[in-house]
Design a protein around this motif. Structure first.
Motif, short mmCIF file in Angstrom:
data_model
loop_
_atom_site.label_atom_id
_atom_site.label_comp_id
_atom_site.label_asym_id
_atom_site.label_seq_id
_atom_site.Cartn_x
_atom_site.Cartn_y
_atom_site.Cartn_z
N ILE A 395 0.84 -1.20 0.00
CA ILE A 395 0.00 0.00 0.00
C ILE A 395 0.88 1.26 0.00
CG2 ILE A 395 -1.61 1.36 1.39
CD1 ILE A 395 -2.88 -1.28 2.29
N MET A 396 1.88 1.27 0.87
CA MET A 396 2.76 2.43 0.95
C MET A 396 3.49 2.68 -0.37
SD MET A 396 2.51 3.76 4.03
CE MET A 396 0.77 3.30 4.10
N GLN A 397 3.99 1.60 -0.98
CA GLN A 397 4.75 1.76 -2.22
C GLN A 397 3.85 2.15 -3.38
OE1 GLN A 397 8.26 1.51 -2.15
NE2 GLN A 397 7.80 2.70 -3.98
N SER A 398 2.63 1.66 -3.40
CA SER A 398 1.69 2.04 -4.46
C SER A 398 1.41 3.53 -4.42
CB SER A 398 0.39 1.25 -4.34
OG SER A 398 0.62 -0.13 -4.53
N ILE A 399 1.18 4.05 -3.22
CA ILE A 399 0.98 5.50 -3.08
C ILE A 399 2.24 6.25 -3.49
CG2 ILE A 399 0.49 7.37 -1.45
CD1 ILE A 399 -1.10 5.37 0.21
N GLY A 400 3.40 5.68 -3.13
CA GLY A 400 4.67 6.34 -3.41
C GLY A 400 5.06 6.36 -4.87
N PHE A 401 4.43 5.54 -5.72
CA PHE A 401 4.73 5.53 -7.15
C PHE A 401 3.58 6.06 -8.00
CE2 PHE A 401 8.31 2.09 -7.34
CZ PHE A 401 9.21 3.05 -6.93
N VAL A 402 2.37 5.60 -7.74
CA VAL A 402 1.22 6.04 -8.55
C VAL A 402 0.95 7.53 -8.32
CG1 VAL A 402 -1.25 5.74 -8.97
CG2 VAL A 402 0.21 3.73 -8.58
N GLY A 403 1.08 7.98 -7.06
CA GLY A 403 0.86 9.39 -6.76
C GLY A 403 1.78 10.31 -7.54
N PRO A 404 3.11 10.12 -7.49
CA PRO A 404 4.01 10.96 -8.28
C PRO A 404 3.77 10.83 -9.79
CG PRO A 404 5.22 9.87 -6.55
CD PRO A 404 3.85 9.26 -6.55
N GLY A 405 3.42 9.62 -10.25
CA GLY A 405 3.16 9.45 -11.67
C GLY A 405 2.03 10.34 -12.15
N LEU A 406 0.94 10.38 -11.41
CA LEU A 406 -0.19 11.24 -11.77
C LEU A 406 0.19 12.72 -11.63
CD1 LEU A 406 -3.10 9.29 -10.00
CD2 LEU A 406 -2.59 9.38 -12.47
N SER A 407 0.96 13.03 -10.61
CA SER A 407 1.33 14.43 -10.37
C SER A 407 2.25 14.97 -11.46
CB SER A 407 2.01 14.56 -9.00
OG SER A 407 1.14 14.17 -7.96
N LEU A 408 3.14 14.12 -11.98
CA LEU A 408 4.02 14.58 -13.05
C LEU A 408 3.24 14.89 -14.32
CD1 LEU A 408 7.23 12.37 -12.69
CD2 LEU A 408 6.86 14.73 -11.99
N ILE A 409 2.15 14.18 -14.54
CA ILE A 409 1.29 14.52 -15.68
C ILE A 409 0.72 15.92 -15.49
CG2 ILE A 409 -0.84 13.91 -16.90
CD1 ILE A 409 -0.28 10.99 -16.22
N GLY A 410 0.27 16.22 -14.27
CA GLY A 410 -0.20 17.57 -13.98
C GLY A 410 0.89 18.61 -14.14
N LEU A 411 2.11 18.29 -13.70
CA LEU A 411 3.24 19.21 -13.83
C LEU A 411 3.54 19.51 -15.30
CD1 LEU A 411 5.68 20.78 -12.70
CD2 LEU A 411 6.93 18.63 -12.65
N ALA A 412 3.47 18.48 -16.13
CA ALA A 412 3.78 18.66 -17.55
C ALA A 412 2.78 19.55 -18.26
CB ALA A 412 3.84 17.29 -18.24
N THR A 413 1.57 19.65 -17.73
CA THR A 413 0.53 20.47 -18.37
C THR A 413 0.32 21.81 -17.67
OG1 THR A 413 -1.17 19.36 -17.01
CG2 THR A 413 -0.68 18.41 -19.17
N ALA A 414 1.11 22.10 -16.62
CA ALA A 414 0.95 23.36 -15.87
C ALA A 414 1.31 24.55 -16.75
CB ALA A 414 1.82 23.33 -14.63
N LYS A 415 0.53 25.64 -16.60
CA LYS A 415 0.71 26.81 -17.46
C LYS A 415 1.51 27.92 -16.78
CE LYS A 415 -1.82 24.97 -20.66
NZ LYS A 415 -1.19 24.46 -21.91
#
Length: 516
Positions: A395-415
């Motif tokens: 559970i801890m590792q899933s949060i630690g990888f899936v969370g940053p993966g989704l956040s980097l998508i948001g970072l790539a689209t930030a204006k």
């Protein structure tokens, strides 16, 4: 000192005598216990009416255990008393040890990231391209690639205290020499940065070894969280203070300050800490008994002496080992890519000057430091409340990888830089959950080989970091956009999370059976 090591020929010095007040505790704790069942059977044959004597013996046995060892209590109230309060925990000797580890890791990361800020003026002064700047920054990783496995072997054989002391001494020396090297030649600068990497390669295995020696399993995620919080705060301190120190003392001011701070840390570390709880003159009798009892209920950390050459083939034959290697590789890829390129990314994409870029870069690390402890606390509570160690780590590792993966998508689209910083902060806050996943898991599947296993995983992580750090520079030059590299990193996060969940375990793995 409890032990010593001479590089070029390892020599162990005889361990010191235990402090007087701890001898009885340790001797009684590890002394053979009488066989109650056998005594009872013989007593019934020789004395059929001897039940009163048996009850007396049992009462004496339970009373002795509760008083001396904090062993299994008679009722739930006593069991609750065994768990130290927050105040007792935070003021304990073991937390003092982990606080020193956090300071060491803070210096470790600060010494790394100074170059991430200094690379901008150095590149302008020397006319370096972005791809060549990536090579200069990756020179640290060349040295870091060499030492983790050897450092892990030293940690397993000599303990984390002495190896950490040597490591901090060498990397502080390398940091202090950086101004001289940069003024001398490019080759000297690359060599000093590589030496920094060699010395820092022992930091995390030493930390893991000390945590495993000082903390029971139900507190290790918190201990690792505190240590890694120092690691992240070191990044924030380095990125925030470096521009200020550069403006006052020139480009090389931070290197001198951080190098001297490391020498001071070593003096305090050697004089104020012990390699194990039973050798500490400051630890209380209650805390020593608590640690020994809790560790016995999980599994002994030093149950078997590690061989000079660990069974690498057997270690690599198990899928849980590969789950840790993949997790560490992905963790390092994301960490070093962002660490090395964040200031340049904010400077080039959002046109934020260096001082503001360093501030934006520091904020996520502060949040990550806070989340490190919260994630560790949650992880320990899950285990104490009955959740299996295996499920907790996944559970801890899933949060630690899936969370940053989704956040980097948001970072790539930030204006704009404010939104980008928010996504970056979220990415690293969630990334800290991984420290309560794979990083603690290293101690659990092979306690007797945790240093070597950590070294193997770190070596794979360093290779991934080199590829990512250098590759990001070439990727930007070829494609013309850093956002595409962020999306690639996001995809790799998702794949690594899946692999870890499929093949990891929180149970001890038998690496002593020959490979068929």
């Amino acid at each position: 000192m409890s032990s010593a090591i001479i590089f070029g020929g390892a020599t162990a010095v005889k361990p010191p005598t235990l402090p007087q007040k701890h001898r009885a505790v340790v001797a009684n704790f590890y002394s053979p216990k009488p066989n109650i069942t056998s005594w009872k059977f013989q007593n019934r044959i020789q004395n059929p009416n001897g039940s009163a004597s048996l009850r007396s013996l049992l009462r004496l046995r339970v009373s002795s255990n509760n008083t001396q060892f904090n062993s299994v209590p008679e009722n739930n109230n006593n069991q609750q008393q065994q768990q130290p309060s927050f105040t007792e925990f935070i003021t304990s000797e073991r937390v003092k040890v982990v606080a020193m580890l956090a300071l060491a890791l803070a210096l470790c990361n600060a010494d790394r990231v100074v170059m991430s800020v200094a690379i901008v003026p150095l590149s302008l002064a020397n006319g370096w391209s972005r791809s060549f700047s990536g090579i200069v920054q990756s020179s640290f990783l060349w040295g870091y690639l060499i030492s983790p496995i050897g450092g892990g072997m030293l940690v397993d054989n000599y303990g984390g205290k002495v190896v950490m002391a040597w490591g901090v001494t060498l990397w502080s020396f390398a940091t202090f020499l950086t101004p001289w090297a940069a003024e001398t030649s490019l080759l000297a600068l690359l060599a000093v940065r590589a030496l920094l990497g060699v010395a820092e390669g022992v930091a995390l295995p030493s930390m893991n070894n000390m945590v495993a020696r000082w903390f029971p399993q139900t507190e290790r995620a918190r201990a690792v969280g505190i240590s890694m919080a120092g690691f992240q705060l070191g990044c924030a301190i380095g990125l925030t203070l470096s521009p200020i120190l550069m403006s006052q003392g020139g480009i090389f001011g931070p290197f001198v300050i951080f190098g001297l701070s490391g020498f001071l840390w070593v003096l305090v570390w050697l004089s104020a800490t012990s390699s194990t709880p039973d050798r500490s003159p400051q630890i209380s009798k209650y805390e020593l008994e608590y640690i020994l009892n809790k560790k016995q209920k999980s599994f002994p950390v030093e149950a078997k002496k590690v061989k000079v050459f660990p069974p690498f083939r057997r270690l690599l034959s198990k899928m849980p080992t590969w789950s840790l290697i993949v997790a560490n590789a992905m963790h390092s890829w994301g960490f070093f890519v962002v660490l090395s390129w964040m200031p340049i990314y904010f400077n080039s994409v959002y046109h934020v000057d260096l001082r503001h870029a360093a501030w934006f870069s520091a904020v996520p690390w502060v949040v990550m430091a806070i989340m490190n402890y919260l994630a560790g606390f949650w992880s320990d509570m899950m285990i104490q409340n009955g959740t299996s160690v295996t499920l907790t780590r996944k559970i801890m590792q899933s949060i630690g990888f899936v969370g940053p993966g989704l956040s980097l998508i948001g970072l790539a689209t930030a204006k704009n830089p404010s939104v980008a910083s928010a996504w970056l902060t979220l990415a690293f806050g969630l990334k800290s959950f991984g420290h309560s996943g794979f990083l603690v898991n290293l101690q659990e599947i092979a306690p007797q080989y945790s240093g070597v296993l950590h070294g193997m995983a770190n070596t794979a992580g360093t290779l991934a970091a080199i590829i990512g750090t250098v590759g990001a520079g070439f990727f930007v030059e070829l494609v013309g956009s850093f956002r595409g590299f962020l999306l690639l990193t996001s995809l790799l996060y998702f794949l690594a999370a899946l692999f870890y969940c499929l093949f990891s375990t929180g149970e001890r793995v038998n690496f002593d059976n020959p490979v068929c």
